[in-house]
Design an enzyme around this catalytic site. Sequence first.
Site, short mmCIF file in Angstrom:
data_model
loop_
_atom_site.label_atom_id
_atom_site.label_comp_id
_atom_site.label_asym_id
_atom_site.label_seq_id
_atom_site.Cartn_x
_atom_site.Cartn_y
_atom_site.Cartn_z
CE1 TYR A 89 -3.64 3.07 1.34
CE2 TYR A 89 -1.90 3.49 2.50
CZ TYR A 89 -3.11 3.51 1.83
OH TYR A 89 -3.62 4.84 1.90
CE LYS A 138 -2.28 7.16 -1.24
NZ LYS A 138 -3.59 7.12 -1.61
#
Length: 391
Positions: A150, A154
């Site tokens: 993640y 990102k």
Amino acid sequence: MGISQSPTETVLITGGGGYFGHRLGCKLHQKGVNVILFDIQKPVLAVPEGIRFIQGDIRSTSALENALTDVSCVFHTASYGMSGREQLQTRKIEEINVNGTNNLIQACINKGVGRLVYTSTFNVVFGGQEINDGDESLPYLPLHLHPDNYSRTKSIAEMIVLKANDSELKNGYGCLKTCALRSAGIYGPGEQRHLPRIIGYLETGRFKYLYGDPKNLVQFVHVDNLVLSHILAAKALTPDKNYVAAGQPYFISDGTPINNFEFFRPFVEGLGYKFPTIRLPLFLVYFIAFITEWIHFLISPIYNFQPLLTRTEVYKTGVTHYFSIEKAKRDLGYEPQGHNMHEVAEWFKSHGYSNQARKVKNRSYIWDILFVLLFLLVILSWIPRVGSATY
């Protein structure tokens, strides 16, 4: 007043079915802006009359282009894999966070959308190292050092968004202006991801320990402060503000750093639960999280249990990292309003979440433990057979 001079402009919010996207949409709607919520899932909360919801997948460029007709600004809040077992679904995280962002930028260029505000995260520069009062001059954390996919995706997505600043729009509409808001952990009344998970731990008796140095400091951001920062950022991408935010990242939080567990103390005690006093060393909790992730990787195809903590969550809650918001104050005019967890606890309490109002539900947790123990027993009984067959 809208987010620009035109009170009737139309904006689109990806991830508009989520807690923050919905809250942002409602606030903009109150300001007289035409709002479109775009999400693959319908909002859990009611959509006020006048706000349009489009069910669509950010992984589809055509779906995005259809939704972007006559839109002047996009708030890109959609993401996947922030916490819990979602954090371990690497392929889906990549598809949504990276490919979805690329699709959105291309759709903005094709449809002549002039502004894009990206909801980013502290994690683009943080991967477990201590950071005291960092600012936007900090380099991105090298991608291979991110402890979870993640955070890595990102970071890639933020780079894509900022690199797209000044991209030429088709049909002579000018240039795309972009910026990124690096958000601290979000809290607020009715928050749908982290706080219900904490409540679940309280109900099942799993919130019994603290960990890390009690002097460690982190930051949080109230949902309404994050909403405010996004509205200000959209304004700062207009000629009226000399495009001051174009191509820029900003750290966004409530400002004052605090110990993670002390931040949640009013919430825990406000719901009628006893706050833990036993403190474990950080390395032990991190090791447990590491082992849990491996167990999840091995058995998730047949049993997708919810890990108590992931390695990234241990770092984010147990290692000092906080950032200055001076750049956001200077460029955007951002001034966070005072909020605390007392008011949040009252909201959840009024909605039936309290030790007195709800019965403890241990069954799902017990089944998680039994299944993992059974799996380990099978593996341990199998290992000697493999060894004996080798010789």
